[in-house]
Design an enzyme around this catalytic site. Structure first.
Site, short mmCIF file in Angstrom:
data_model
loop_
_atom_site.label_atom_id
_atom_site.label_comp_id
_atom_site.label_asym_id
_atom_site.label_seq_id
_atom_site.Cartn_x
_atom_site.Cartn_y
_atom_site.Cartn_z
N THR A 168 0.82 -1.22 0.00
CA THR A 168 0.00 0.00 0.00
C THR A 168 0.85 1.26 0.00
O THR A 168 0.44 2.29 -0.55
CB THR A 168 -0.97 -0.02 1.19
OG1 THR A 168 -1.91 -1.08 0.98
CG2 THR A 168 -1.73 1.28 1.33
N ASP A 169 2.03 1.21 0.59
CA ASP A 169 2.93 2.37 0.50
C ASP A 169 3.29 2.65 -0.96
O ASP A 169 3.33 3.80 -1.40
CB ASP A 169 4.20 2.10 1.30
CG ASP A 169 3.96 2.04 2.80
OD1 ASP A 169 3.87 3.10 3.42
OD2 ASP A 169 3.83 0.92 3.32
N TYR A 170 3.56 1.58 -1.71
CA TYR A 170 3.90 1.76 -3.12
C TYR A 170 2.70 2.25 -3.93
O TYR A 170 2.84 3.12 -4.80
CB TYR A 170 4.43 0.44 -3.70
CG TYR A 170 5.82 0.08 -3.22
CD1 TYR A 170 6.90 0.91 -3.48
CD2 TYR A 170 6.05 -1.10 -2.52
CE1 TYR A 170 8.18 0.58 -3.06
CE2 TYR A 170 7.33 -1.44 -2.09
CZ TYR A 170 8.39 -0.60 -2.37
OH TYR A 170 9.65 -0.93 -1.95
N ALA A 173 2.29 5.87 -3.21
CA ALA A 173 3.37 6.66 -3.80
C ALA A 173 3.14 6.90 -5.28
O ALA A 173 3.41 8.00 -5.79
CB ALA A 173 4.71 5.94 -3.59
#
Length: 402
Positions: A168-170, A173
């Site tokens: 989810t961070d990717y 981003a």
């Protein structure tokens, strides 16, 4: 070395940490933006994730590539003042502090926009800059849990699982980088800057697309389906004779008929239980058993050869050894040998997407914390060596040129 991609000429100040913020800025840097990362003197926590060699973080070598890295203690007044002096030289700022954190330091959007009219500020957080959860801490996996996406990962008879990376961070981003570029394009027309509010939970939730109207109109709650993709068949992982697995996806009716022919069972293509997608889904268990019985009688390589010849989408599950050995990744420039000041060279993932006229490129590997402190302060703020030395002595900045 200046960037030459489609974002060449734009400058981005990266105040992010860990994954989401730095990866957003890394995407911009890969396509030519001039990115300066402001890193805490103690070091970004991303440097402690994953492996390292002789003290050099593998994660930092990739996620911090193409950036100049200046080390500043933002808890000191002088440190925050350096950021304020840097901001007028930049088109955009990327950050992933908890909402309100930068405002307490006088570094919020309202403060910085006065210093740089037209500033773009990309703000990544767990739950958004507004709303009832805005002050809650949130890592990607927490946003994933709230979004419903985590409920979809794993086997139906087991607790929700997770991908073994900060998925989810990717996702967030990528949305944040997309938003930054859109805001820069809008500024070309309007002259106005703006904020991009990218939250982890909303970015993950956006992938729940079909589950939303489905629940609204039927009350059906989407959940884990293991190796299947619900609502389409065949689309599953099947065992092979040599103890491996192959994923086969034959959704469209004509593709399914090609699969049946490749299996030596063309009659399955017209069998009323399986002839059309809508009925295949209803009889998916039975169809999966038939396909699994066929794949279990052949080795993986033979299955891949047959299905490729039949034009049926199928693949083994690659691990990193497979990736390094397969010509696909090198021919597509997805395994790049990059010079690194500490590692000599290091293999890194290539650039995505590939632009025909203004491609991105990797100019250098991620550098040490503070490796560019002196250069940045001299080039952007015209500070003398004496002034920089004083800041180092006072613990305001860290210099690691050696």
């Amino acid at each position: 070395m200046k960037g030459t991609g489609p974002l060449a000429g734009y400058r981005v100040l990266d105040l992010g940490s860990t994954v989401a913020g730095p990866y957003c800025a890394r995407l911009l840097a890969d396509f030519g933006a001039e990115v300066v990362k402001v890193e805490d003197i103690s070091g970004d926590s991303v440097r402690g994730i994953g492996g390292s060699l002789d003290g050099k973080s593998f994660y930092a070598s990739t996620i911090l590539r193409n950036k100049q890295i200046i080390s500043i203690d933002l808890r000191k007044d002088q440190g925050r003042d350096l950021v304020r002096r840097l901001v007028p030289h930049f088109d955009a700022v990327v950050e992933n502090f908890r909402p309100g954190g930068l405002e307490k330091w006088g570094l919020g959007y309202a403060d910085l926009a006065q210093l740089r009219p037209g500033l773009i500020m990309t703000r990544i957080s767990g739950f958004g800059q507004t709303g009832p959860f805005k002050h809650r801490p949130g890592y990607g996996v927490i946003g994933e849990a709230v979004s419903g996406l985590r409920e979809m990962i794993g086997d139906p008879d087991a607790p929700p699982s997770r991908a073994g990376l900060p998925l989810t961070d990717y996702i967030t981003a990528v949305y944040a980088a997309f938003g930054t570029v859109m805001a820069l394009l809008a500024r070309e027309r309007t002259g106005q800057g703006q904020c991009i509010d990218a939250s982890l939970f909303e970015s993950a939730f956006s992938f729940m697309e079909v589950s939303v109207p489905t629940y609204d109109k039927t009350g059906e709650i989407a959940t884990r389906a293991g190796t299947r993709l619900p609502g389409c068949a065949p689309n599953n992982l099947y065992p092979t004779r040599d103890g491996r697995h192959i994923h086969i996806t034959a959704l469209a009716d004509q593709v399914y008929r090609r699969l049946a022919a490749a299996m030596g069972q063309p009659e399955l293509g017209t069998d009323p239980r399986f002839a059309e997608m809508t009925v295949r889904v209803k009889n998916q268990d039975e169809l999966d058993e038939i396909i699994a019985a066929w794949t279990s009688g052949h080795d993986l390589a033979e299955l891949e050869r047959r299905l490729t010849e039949a034009d049926v989408p199928a693949s083994r599950i690659f691990n990193m050894k497979d990736i390094f050995e397969h010509p696909l990744f090198r021919e597509r420039e997805m395994l790049l040998q990059v010079a690194d000041d500490d590692l000599g060279t290091v293999t890194q993932p290539g650039i995505v997407p590939k632009l025909s006229g203004t491609p991105g490129r990797v100019r250098w590997s991620g550098r040490r914390n503070g490796q560019d402190t002196r250069v940045v302060l001299h080039d952007y703020l015209s500070l003398s060596d004496g002034e920089i030395n004083a800041l180092v002595r006072d613990g305001v900045v860290k210099d690691d040129q050696v």
